[in-house]
Write a protein that holds these residues in place. Structure first.
Motif, PDB file in Angstrom:
ATOM      1  N   ASP A  34      -2.274  57.077  27.627  1.00 13.55           N
ATOM      2  CA  ASP A  34      -3.175  58.110  27.117  1.00 13.55           C
ATOM      3  C   ASP A  34      -4.343  57.539  26.316  1.00 13.55           C
ATOM      4  O   ASP A  34      -5.378  58.175  26.201  1.00 13.55           O
ATOM      5  N   SER A  35      -4.175  56.340  25.768  1.00 14.24           N
ATOM      6  CA  SER A  35      -5.229  55.800  24.909  1.00 14.24           C
ATOM      7  C   SER A  35      -6.157  54.828  25.646  1.00 14.24           C
ATOM      8  O   SER A  35      -7.174  54.425  25.098  1.00 14.24           O
ATOM      9  N   TYR A  36      -5.759  54.425  26.870  1.00 15.82           N
ATOM     10  CA  TYR A  36      -6.566  53.415  27.558  1.00 15.82           C
ATOM     11  C   TYR A  36      -7.075  53.919  28.905  1.00 15.82           C
ATOM     12  O   TYR A  36      -6.438  54.742  29.556  1.00 15.82           O
ATOM     13  N   ASN A  37      -8.239  53.375  29.297  1.00 12.55           N
ATOM     14  CA  ASN A  37      -8.833  53.712  30.590  1.00 12.55           C
ATOM     15  C   ASN A  37      -8.585  52.581  31.574  1.00 12.55           C
ATOM     16  O   ASN A  37      -8.459  51.423  31.169  1.00 12.55           O
ATOM     17  N   GLU A  41     -12.792  52.718  35.513  1.00  8.47           N
ATOM     18  CA  GLU A  41     -13.184  54.080  35.124  1.00  8.47           C
ATOM     19  C   GLU A  41     -13.692  54.145  33.688  1.00  8.47           C
ATOM     20  O   GLU A  41     -14.020  55.216  33.194  1.00  8.47           O
ATOM     21  N   CYS A  42     -13.732  52.994  33.014  1.00  8.67           N
ATOM     22  CA  CYS A  42     -14.118  53.002  31.593  1.00  8.67           C
ATOM     23  C   CYS A  42     -15.630  53.137  31.465  1.00  8.67           C
ATOM     24  O   CYS A  42     -16.384  52.492  32.198  1.00  8.67           O
ATOM     25  N   LEU A  52     -11.248  50.378  24.634  1.00 11.52           N
ATOM     26  CA  LEU A  52     -10.602  51.474  25.358  1.00 11.52           C
ATOM     27  C   LEU A  52     -10.023  51.020  26.692  1.00 11.52           C
ATOM     28  O   LEU A  52      -9.356  51.791  27.380  1.00 11.52           O
ATOM     29  N   CYS A  53     -10.298  49.804  27.101  1.00  8.27           N
ATOM     30  CA  CYS A  53      -9.810  49.385  28.409  1.00  8.27           C
ATOM     31  C   CYS A  53      -9.167  48.001  28.368  1.00  8.27           C
ATOM     32  O   CYS A  53      -8.853  47.429  29.406  1.00  8.27           O
ATOM     33  N   ARG A 107      -4.807  44.672  30.656  1.00 12.53           N
ATOM     34  CA  ARG A 107      -5.554  45.841  31.125  1.00 12.53           C
ATOM     35  C   ARG A 107      -4.631  46.737  31.939  1.00 12.53           C
ATOM     36  O   ARG A 107      -3.606  46.289  32.442  1.00 12.53           O
TER      37      ARG A 107
END
Ligand SMILES: [Zn+2]
Length: 229
Positions: A34-37, A41-42, A52-53, A107
């Motif tokens: 839920d917290s990472y892309n 898609e980031c 975030l990724c 990742r």
């Protein structure tokens, strides 16, 4: 989530950098979907990634006077929620004065691209068995109970009962063992019902894996319908 890129600063162990890095990639990491892309898609669109990724992990180990094994617990993560699922995964052995220093980047990814991103270690399905015992013909001789390799049947007073139908492998040994002619047991499978067994590597709970898989399927169908239109 899995380690995808490693900067080896120092490695005087007997393992080549490539082998060391391969081993790091295969360590299952507790994942926070839920917290990472996904990197592709980031919004950062950076090849190095952003907070975030990508998660950075560092390893800095030196053997003293004795041979030392480096375990996964020595990986220090910048996010305490993204850590190896087990602390006791061996990474390398260091002889006295050998050293490993590196920085690794984990990742999100998909098992389709590399097995290290597979959240599942074992997955299998089988038909849902359907067993019928003809009460009128069965004289509770117990031959089926003896012969069943999965202990599906049990004897209660004067009857044979099915106690764990999910274990049945549909081998039909019980049908062959039944002295009645025709046999008092009928084994078949239920149409459109399956037993799915899924084992997680520990990166994600099994429920979440199934739900995410369904989401992905859903998206694929939607894409397909859009293309058709
Ligand atoms: Zn990013």
């Amino acid at each position: 989530m899995a380690i995808d890129e490693v900067v080896v600063i120092e490695n005087s162990s007997v393992l080549h950098d490539e082998i060391l890095v391969h081993r790091l990639g295969l360590i299952p990491l507790k994942t926070d979907l839920d917290s990472y892309n996904l990197p592709e898609e980031c919004p950062c669109k950076s090849e190095f990634g952003c907070n975030l990724c990508r998660v950075a992990l560092a390893l800095d180990m030196e053997a003293g006077e004795n041979t030392t094994t480096v375990y996964s617990q020595s990986l220090r993560s910048e996010n305490p929620n993204i850590t190896p699922v087990s602390e006791k995964i061996p990474i390398a052995k260091l002889a006295p004065n050998q050293k490993i220093r590196l920085e690794a980047y984990a990742r999100l990814g998909k098992g389709k691209n590399h097995a290290k991103w597979q959240p599942v270690s074992a997955c299998a399905y089988k038909y849902l068995p359907q067993i019928r015992i003809n009460e009128k013909k069965c004289d509770a001789c117990g031959k089926c109970i003896e012969v069943c390799p999965k202990k599906v049947f049990a004897k209660t007073e004067k009857r044979v009962e099915i106690q764990n139908i999910l274990e049945c492998t549909l081998c039909k040994d019980c049908v062959d063992a039944c002295p009645q002619n025709p046999p008092a047991i009928e084994v078949s499978r239920e149409e459109n019902s399956f037993i799915l067994n899924v084992e997680s590597t520990g990166t994600l709970p099994v429920e979440r894996i199934i739900l995410e898989a369904l989401n992905i399927l859903d998206k694929k169908y939607e894409d397909f319908l859009n293309q058709l239109r």
